[in-house]
Enzyme design. Structure first.
Site, PDB file in Angstrom:
ATOM      1  N   ASN A 146       0.867  -1.173   0.000  1.00 50.06           N
ATOM      2  CA  ASN A 146       0.000   0.000   0.000  1.00 50.06           C
ATOM      3  C   ASN A 146       0.908   1.228   0.000  1.00 50.06           C
ATOM      4  O   ASN A 146       1.508   1.560   1.017  1.00 50.06           O
ATOM      5  CB  ASN A 146      -0.883  -0.049   1.263  1.00 50.06           C
ATOM      6  N   TRP A 147       1.000   1.872  -1.150  1.00 51.20           N
ATOM      7  CA  TRP A 147       1.936   3.003  -1.273  1.00 51.20           C
ATOM      8  C   TRP A 147       1.415   4.273  -0.618  1.00 51.20           C
ATOM      9  O   TRP A 147       2.137   5.255  -0.509  1.00 51.20           O
ATOM     10  CB  TRP A 147       2.223   3.305  -2.764  1.00 51.20           C
ATOM     11  N   LYS A 148       0.159   4.280  -0.246  1.00 47.43           N
ATOM     12  CA  LYS A 148      -0.450   5.486   0.337  1.00 47.43           C
ATOM     13  C   LYS A 148      -0.211   6.669  -0.622  1.00 47.43           C
ATOM     14  O   LYS A 148      -0.253   6.479  -1.824  1.00 47.43           O
ATOM     15  CB  LYS A 148       0.077   5.727   1.757  1.00 47.43           C
ATOM     16  N   HIS A 178      -9.311   1.226   5.208  1.00 46.54           N
ATOM     17  CA  HIS A 178      -7.987   1.374   5.819  1.00 46.54           C
ATOM     18  C   HIS A 178      -8.105   2.303   7.032  1.00 46.54           C
ATOM     19  O   HIS A 178      -8.898   3.246   7.017  1.00 46.54           O
ATOM     20  CB  HIS A 178      -6.992   1.939   4.802  1.00 46.54           C
ATOM     21  N   GLU A 224      -6.375   4.680   8.043  1.00 41.48           N
ATOM     22  CA  GLU A 224      -6.198   6.109   7.759  1.00 41.48           C
ATOM     23  C   GLU A 224      -7.487   6.703   7.162  1.00 41.48           C
ATOM     24  O   GLU A 224      -7.832   7.850   7.419  1.00 41.48           O
ATOM     25  CB  GLU A 224      -4.997   6.320   6.823  1.00 41.48           C
ATOM     26  N   GLU A 257      -5.275  -5.100  10.639  1.00 39.75           N
ATOM     27  CA  GLU A 257      -4.250  -4.075  10.868  1.00 39.75           C
ATOM     28  C   GLU A 257      -4.532  -3.353  12.179  1.00 39.75           C
ATOM     29  O   GLU A 257      -5.327  -2.402  12.203  1.00 39.75           O
ATOM     30  CB  GLU A 257      -4.247  -3.068   9.718  1.00 39.75           C
ATOM     31  N   GLY A 259       2.646   1.956  10.812  1.00 40.10           N
ATOM     32  CA  GLY A 259       3.613   3.041  10.665  1.00 40.10           C
ATOM     33  C   GLY A 259       4.345   3.385  11.948  1.00 40.10           C
ATOM     34  O   GLY A 259       4.971   4.435  12.051  1.00 40.10           O
ATOM     35  N   SER A 305       3.592  -2.367  10.336  1.00 39.79           N
ATOM     36  CA  SER A 305       5.044  -2.415  10.549  1.00 39.79           C
ATOM     37  C   SER A 305       5.701  -3.727  10.126  1.00 39.79           C
ATOM     38  O   SER A 305       6.675  -4.174  10.738  1.00 39.79           O
ATOM     39  CB  SER A 305       5.388  -2.080  12.009  1.00 39.79           C
ATOM     40  N   GLY A 320       2.887  -1.108   4.302  1.00 33.78           N
ATOM     41  CA  GLY A 320       2.975   0.306   3.959  1.00 33.78           C
ATOM     42  C   GLY A 320       4.420   0.692   3.680  1.00 33.78           C
ATOM     43  O   GLY A 320       4.952   0.467   2.593  1.00 33.78           O
ATOM     44  N   GLY A 321       5.088   1.227   4.692  1.00 31.47           N
ATOM     45  CA  GLY A 321       6.446   1.769   4.546  1.00 31.47           C
ATOM     46  C   GLY A 321       7.406   0.852   3.791  1.00 31.47           C
ATOM     47  O   GLY A 321       8.094   1.292   2.863  1.00 31.47           O
TER      48      GLY A 321
HETATM   49  P1  PGA Z   1       3.033   0.110   7.656  1.00 30.92           P
HETATM   50  O1  PGA Z   1       1.555   0.371   7.061  1.00 30.92           O
HETATM   51  O2  PGA Z   1       3.528  -1.178   7.045  1.00 30.92           O
HETATM   52  O3  PGA Z   1       3.835   1.307   7.240  1.00 30.92           O
HETATM   53  O4  PGA Z   1       2.877  -0.023   9.131  1.00 30.92           O
HETATM   54  C1  PGA Z   1       0.645  -0.683   6.887  1.00 30.92           C
HETATM   55  C2  PGA Z   1      -0.620  -0.178   6.261  1.00 30.92           C
HETATM   56  O5  PGA Z   1      -1.017   0.962   6.545  1.00 30.92           O
HETATM   57  O6  PGA Z   1      -1.273  -0.873   5.478  1.00 30.92           O
END
Ligand code: PGA
Length: 252
Positions: A10-12, A93, A95, A163, A169, A207, A228-229
């Site tokens: 997930n590149w956000k 998600h 966010e 999640e 994150g 993470s 994500g990251g």
């Molecule tokens: P993260 O994000 O791997 O940076 O913790 C995961 C996500 O939001 O799907």
């Protein structure tokens, strides 16, 4: 045959189209040996059109609107996403829920729209640290799934991502037992609600990185990752994909 593991990035709000296209090309070239894992890239909408992916590589949108068209400034419909060649749409998600105030009811409408056009949802669920500290994790997972899946009885080619909000994150992952228990609770909820629920993947997200992936993927009930990251860098993303492939190969 069992569930083929999924590694989804997930590149956000990262990578412009050119950066995204070259990243996807490089990952596909670096991972030519991958046979037992599906790899998903979820760029911002601007990077979805004409993304050149070939199975076992797929693309996903990070959000959608439930209406097919109309006066909804700033929104993108599922048919538009489908025409870009995507197979998956991430919904719910944390966010979106926490920064943009998405409600379970909207998530449910999105999910129905996604299934209606033949795409697959990646439905994210997870508790906040406050909810976990109060012992409400299972109840929150139940509520998010119950409301998110309202009216749905058949949900085969679909994905749930567990999640925990506090692990996204932050560099803190849930421990193995927390992940195992949450995945097993989700599996039980799905069994009671849906036909064909054995085919539903349950991913872990929060993470995940190249150092913890091998441990996390071996937890009972973990069918892959939403990342994500660590999905933004070639090294870490390809290393996680290879780890999941290696663990899966040993199982076969
Ligand atoms: P993260 O994000 O791997 O940076 O913790 C995961 C996500 O939001 O799907």
């Amino acid at each position: 045959m069992g569930r083929v593991p999924i590694v989804a990035g997930n590149w956000k709000m990262n990578k412009n189209p050119e950066e995204g296209f070259s990243f996807v090309d490089e990952v596909q070239n670096l991972l030519l040996e991958i046979k037992h894992v599906s790899i998903i890239f979820a760029p911002p909408f601007t990077g979805l059109f004409e993304m050149n992916v070939h199975p076992p590589f797929y693309s996903a949108a990070q959000n959608c609107h439930w209406e097919s068209n109309g006066a909804f400034t700033g929104e993108v419909s599922v048919s538009m996403i489908k025409e870009c060649g995507a197979k998956y749409v991430i919904i719910g998600h944390s966010e979106r829920r926490h920064i943009f105030g998405e409600l379970d009811d909207w998530i449910n409408k999105k999910l129905k729209a996604i299934l209606n056009v033949g795409l697959s949802p990646i439905l994210c669920v997870g508790e906040t640290i406050d909810q976990r500290d109060k012992g409400q994790t299972e109840q929150i997972l139940y509520e998010q799934l119950d409301e998110g899946l309202r009216g749905i009885t058949n949900f085969e080619d679909c994905v749930i991502a567990y999640e925990p909000v506090w692990a996204i994150g932050t560099g803190v992952t849930a421990d193995n037992e927390q992940v195992r228990l949450a995945h097993s609770a989700i599996r039980d909820i799905l069994k009671n609600k849906l036909k064909g629920s054995d085919d539903v993947h349950i991913l872990y997200g929060g993470s995940v990185n190249s150092a913890n992936a091998e441990d996390l993927i071996q937890i009972e009930g973990v069918d892959g990752f939403l990342i994500g990251g660590a999905s933004l860098q070639l090294d870490s993303f390809t290393s996680i994909a290879r780890t999941v492939e290696m663990v899966q190969e040993k199982k076969l």
